[in-house]
Design a protein around this motif. Structure first.
Motif, PDB file in Angstrom:
ATOM      1  N   VAL A 280       0.839  -1.203   0.000  1.00  0.00           N
ATOM      2  CA  VAL A 280       0.000   0.000   0.000  1.00  0.00           C
ATOM      3  C   VAL A 280       0.872   1.250   0.000  1.00  0.00           C
ATOM      4  O   VAL A 280       2.042   1.207   0.392  1.00  0.00           O
ATOM      5  CB  VAL A 280      -0.960   0.025   1.210  1.00  0.00           C
ATOM      6  N   PRO A 281       0.321   2.392  -0.431  1.00  0.00           N
ATOM      7  CA  PRO A 281       1.064   3.645  -0.403  1.00  0.00           C
ATOM      8  C   PRO A 281       1.476   4.022   1.014  1.00  0.00           C
ATOM      9  O   PRO A 281       0.758   3.738   1.968  1.00  0.00           O
ATOM     10  CB  PRO A 281       0.055   4.670  -0.961  1.00  0.00           C
ATOM     11  N   ALA A 282       2.620   4.665   1.128  1.00  0.00           N
ATOM     12  CA  ALA A 282       3.156   5.008   2.450  1.00  0.00           C
ATOM     13  C   ALA A 282       2.189   5.865   3.250  1.00  0.00           C
ATOM     14  O   ALA A 282       2.062   5.706   4.465  1.00  0.00           O
ATOM     15  CB  ALA A 282       4.496   5.726   2.297  1.00  0.00           C
ATOM     16  N   GLN A 283       1.487   6.785   2.573  1.00  0.00           N
ATOM     17  CA  GLN A 283       0.598   7.693   3.295  1.00  0.00           C
ATOM     18  C   GLN A 283      -0.754   7.075   3.644  1.00  0.00           C
ATOM     19  O   GLN A 283      -1.610   7.729   4.219  1.00  0.00           O
ATOM     20  CB  GLN A 283       0.385   8.988   2.486  1.00  0.00           C
ATOM     21  N   LEU A 284      -0.925   5.781   3.292  1.00  0.00           N
ATOM     22  CA  LEU A 284      -2.181   5.086   3.624  1.00  0.00           C
ATOM     23  C   LEU A 284      -1.948   3.866   4.503  1.00  0.00           C
ATOM     24  O   LEU A 284      -2.841   3.026   4.638  1.00  0.00           O
ATOM     25  CB  LEU A 284      -2.895   4.643   2.337  1.00  0.00           C
ATOM     26  N   ARG A 285      -0.779   3.767   5.103  1.00  0.00           N
ATOM     27  CA  ARG A 285      -0.461   2.560   5.873  1.00  0.00           C
ATOM     28  C   ARG A 285      -1.413   2.348   7.040  1.00  0.00           C
ATOM     29  O   ARG A 285      -1.894   1.238   7.268  1.00  0.00           O
ATOM     30  CB  ARG A 285       0.985   2.625   6.370  1.00  0.00           C
ATOM     31  N   SER A 286      -1.675   3.380   7.820  1.00  0.00           N
ATOM     32  CA  SER A 286      -2.557   3.223   8.980  1.00  0.00           C
ATOM     33  C   SER A 286      -3.990   2.957   8.541  1.00  0.00           C
ATOM     34  O   SER A 286      -4.695   2.135   9.126  1.00  0.00           O
ATOM     35  CB  SER A 286      -2.491   4.461   9.876  1.00  0.00           C
ATOM     36  N   THR A 287      -4.434   3.657   7.499  1.00  0.00           N
ATOM     37  CA  THR A 287      -5.799   3.462   7.001  1.00  0.00           C
ATOM     38  C   THR A 287      -6.010   2.035   6.524  1.00  0.00           C
ATOM     39  O   THR A 287      -6.998   1.375   6.878  1.00  0.00           O
ATOM     40  CB  THR A 287      -6.094   4.437   5.843  1.00  0.00           C
ATOM     41  N   MET A 288      -5.088   1.519   5.706  1.00  0.00           N
ATOM     42  CA  MET A 288      -5.244   0.172   5.170  1.00  0.00           C
ATOM     43  C   MET A 288      -5.002  -0.897   6.235  1.00  0.00           C
ATOM     44  O   MET A 288      -5.589  -1.977   6.177  1.00  0.00           O
ATOM     45  CB  MET A 288      -4.304  -0.039   3.986  1.00  0.00           C
ATOM     46  N   THR A 289      -4.149  -0.595   7.218  1.00  0.00           N
ATOM     47  CA  THR A 289      -4.000  -1.516   8.353  1.00  0.00           C
ATOM     48  C   THR A 289      -5.320  -1.634   9.092  1.00  0.00           C
ATOM     49  O   THR A 289      -5.758  -2.731   9.461  1.00  0.00           O
ATOM     50  CB  THR A 289      -2.902  -1.025   9.316  1.00  0.00           C
ATOM     51  N   ALA A 290      -5.978  -0.485   9.311  1.00  0.00           N
ATOM     52  CA  ALA A 290      -7.274  -0.491   9.987  1.00  0.00           C
ATOM     53  C   ALA A 290      -8.313  -1.244   9.165  1.00  0.00           C
ATOM     54  O   ALA A 290      -9.150  -1.971   9.713  1.00  0.00           O
ATOM     55  CB  ALA A 290      -7.742   0.941  10.243  1.00  0.00           C
ATOM     56  N   PHE A 291      -8.280  -1.086   7.844  1.00  0.00           N
ATOM     57  CA  PHE A 291      -9.238  -1.796   6.985  1.00  0.00           C
ATOM     58  C   PHE A 291      -9.016  -3.302   7.058  1.00  0.00           C
ATOM     59  O   PHE A 291      -9.969  -4.080   7.120  1.00  0.00           O
ATOM     60  CB  PHE A 291      -9.105  -1.312   5.536  1.00  0.00           C
ATOM     61  N   MET A 292      -7.739  -3.710   7.070  1.00  0.00           N
ATOM     62  CA  MET A 292      -7.452  -5.141   7.156  1.00  0.00           C
ATOM     63  C   MET A 292      -7.895  -5.694   8.508  1.00  0.00           C
ATOM     64  O   MET A 292      -8.452  -6.798   8.580  1.00  0.00           O
ATOM     65  CB  MET A 292      -5.974  -5.412   6.945  1.00  0.00           C
ATOM     66  N   ILE A 293      -7.655  -4.931   9.576  1.00  0.00           N
ATOM     67  CA  ILE A 293      -8.098  -5.359  10.901  1.00  0.00           C
ATOM     68  C   ILE A 293      -9.620  -5.453  10.937  1.00  0.00           C
ATOM     69  O   ILE A 293     -10.190  -6.381  11.532  1.00  0.00           O
ATOM     70  CB  ILE A 293      -7.577  -4.389  11.980  1.00  0.00           C
ATOM     71  N   LEU A 294     -10.291  -4.494  10.284  1.00  0.00           N
ATOM     72  CA  LEU A 294     -11.759  -4.543  10.204  1.00  0.00           C
ATOM     73  C   LEU A 294     -12.206  -5.855   9.567  1.00  0.00           C
ATOM     74  O   LEU A 294     -13.063  -6.565  10.108  1.00  0.00           O
ATOM     75  CB  LEU A 294     -12.279  -3.351   9.391  1.00  0.00           C
ATOM     76  N   CYS A 295     -11.630  -6.191   8.423  1.00  0.00           N
ATOM     77  CA  CYS A 295     -12.016  -7.422   7.726  1.00  0.00           C
ATOM     78  C   CYS A 295     -11.692  -8.664   8.546  1.00  0.00           C
ATOM     79  O   CYS A 295     -12.508  -9.589   8.645  1.00  0.00           O
ATOM     80  CB  CYS A 295     -11.308  -7.489   6.378  1.00  0.00           C
ATOM     81  N   MET A 296     -10.495  -8.677   9.143  1.00  0.00           N
ATOM     82  CA  MET A 296     -10.058  -9.862   9.883  1.00  0.00           C
ATOM     83  C   MET A 296     -10.857 -10.082  11.160  1.00  0.00           C
ATOM     84  O   MET A 296     -11.128 -11.222  11.541  1.00  0.00           O
ATOM     85  CB  MET A 296      -8.570  -9.752  10.199  1.00  0.00           C
ATOM     86  N   THR A 297     -11.236  -8.998  11.828  1.00  0.00           N
ATOM     87  CA  THR A 297     -11.973  -9.166  13.085  1.00  0.00           C
ATOM     88  C   THR A 297     -13.477  -9.320  12.875  1.00  0.00           C
ATOM     89  O   THR A 297     -14.115 -10.156  13.514  1.00  0.00           O
ATOM     90  CB  THR A 297     -11.696  -7.991  14.038  1.00  0.00           C
TER      91      THR A 297
END
Length: 440
Positions: A363-380
């Protein structure tokens, strides 16, 4: 793809460097250790309820389904939905301050859990505890992604996720030792108070991202654009989509372990205190080894071939998951039971580092936290929550049908998606290899 979120290559995998981190090595290591300590507290707070599964189900007259709802959907619905916005905020504001607010909130609510007397009260407390806990991991992994170079990110993420085995293990050990002395309510009071005290230390934590840079990013990317950014990023990388799907399938299977304390007591006839302490020791020893080994070996393989971390995930799960099925069929009289339990504890954490390091790379460097949160959303939401709900519902159905081992059967059915994750990681690795060949 929007130029504002185009992928920025901050380093080239395989390039040699004197240091594995950006900036001061000592401060970076201290940051990693401190964030890991916070993650230990995060998991200890979250899993303390599972450590006291037998006591709380008995004292509050909860069914298996109600208990799995509390540990699953009730908690994760708010945790994941708010986590998406917390991740977007973390890409835009001072991350240590955001973490401080979250820790204070969830710790206060953890303490308040000690006052709960019924399912409804616990539900409300678990909902808002999830909101607080949603702030930590997206911001923390974003901070680590800024400080560690790409070819060492799996180790950094794996080290951070030592919080899972140590925190979960501590929750069970607290339940089996301190809980026996002061009761489950006082344990919630104590753990919550510790978190409130730790909040003060975050005021001294520096934000590695320049303040002016963060302000410019915030002004160009309003938080209302979060869904558009996520969709554009997913469309740009099929490998990222497969990585997320594989992660969801893995976490779904792990979510079926929520009733393991009941399983050890009711179906393997262990003493409650012994079961709590055994689970704690196994989570800490096996889980810590899994996190460190997973991060180290995945980085090692990544240095030798494109998509190495994904190949590592596919191989380790192909070898390790069958052990989980064997474990459910063994009794506690033989050494094989404890060996399989140890390997199973390793399998729970061994993939965290590689999965989140792959995400940081894709993912783009400036979206790391956003996409991490999205992945956590999907996984949880689609992983942990559905896994919890599935095993709770199936266990109740099998028990109603007078099955002699309802939890065993429910868990073995619920573990099947773990095997389906393997082809997801293989396909994602091949896509990364093909993309690299096209650019050569």
């Amino acid at each position: 793809m929007n130029s504002q979120i185009a992928l920025e290559k901050d380093d080239t995998p395989g390039t040699s460097s004197i240091s594995s981190v950006y900036g001061n090595r000592g401060r970076t290591i201290m940051l990693l250790v401190f964030l890991t300590l916070l993650n230990i507290l995060n998991f200890a707070d979250r899993f303390l309820m599972q450590g006291f599964a037998v006591d709380m189900i008995h004292d509050l007259q909860l069914s298996n389904l109600e208990f799995t709802l509390l540990t699953g959907f009730v908690f994760t619905t708010f945790y994941t939905m708010m986590g998406l916005f917390m991740g977007a905020l973390a890409d835009r504001i001072h991350r240590p301050r955001l973490i401080a607010i979250g820790i204070f909130s969830w710790s206060a609510l953890t303490a308040a859990t000690g006052f709960a007397n019924n399912f409804m009260q616990l539900s409300l407390l678990r909902m808002f505890t999830g909101v607080g806990e949603a702030t930590l991991t997206p911001a923390a992994l974003g901070l680590l992604g800024d400080r560690f170079k790409p070819h060492h990110r799996a180790f950094a993420a794996g080290f951070y996720y030592l919080g899972a085995p140590i925190g979960i293990g501590m929750a069970f050990i607290i339940a089996g030792t301190l809980g026996a002395a002061i009761g489950w309510r006082n344990c919630f009071f104590t753990l919550g108070a510790i978190g409130v005290v730790l909040t003060g230390f975050l005021l001294f934590l520096r934000e590695p991202r320049e303040e002016q840079q963060a302000k410019q990013a915030a002004s160009k990317r309003p938080i209302t654009a979060i869904y558009k950014e996520i969709l554009q990023t997913l469309r740009a990388s099929r490998a990222l989509c497969l990585l997320i799907l594989g992660g969801v399938l893995v976490i779904f299977a792990q979510g079926t372990f929520v009733l393991d304390q009941l399983w050890l007591v009711q179906e393997r006839h262990m003493n409650q205190k012994s079961a709590q302490q055994l689970a704690g020791i196994m989570f800490i020893s096996g889980g810590v080894l899994g996190s460190l080994l997973g991060g180290y070996l995945a980085d090692l393989l990544q240095a030798r071939r494109i998509g190495g971390r994904l190949w590592f995930l596919a191989l380790i799960y192909l070898l390790g998951v069958p052990v989980g099925y064997i474990y459910r069929l063994l009794d506690t009289t033989g050494m094989a039971f404890y060996i399989c339990m140890f390997i199973g504890s390793m399998m729970i954490t061994i993939g965290y580092g590689p999965i989140f390091a792959c995400l940081q790379d894709l993912v783009p460097a400036q979206l790391r936290s956003t996409m991490t949160a999205f992945m956590i959303l999907c996984m949880t939401l689609f992983g942990t929550s559905l896994g919890n709900l599935t095993v709770g519902g199936l266990a109740d159905v099998f028990r109603a049908a007078s099955d002699s081992a309802p939890i065993t059967k429910a868990v073995m059915v619920g573990m099947t998606p773990w095997l389906l994750a393997i082809p997801c990681f293989v396909l994602a690795a091949r896509m990364m290899e093909n993309k690299a060949e096209l650019h050569d």
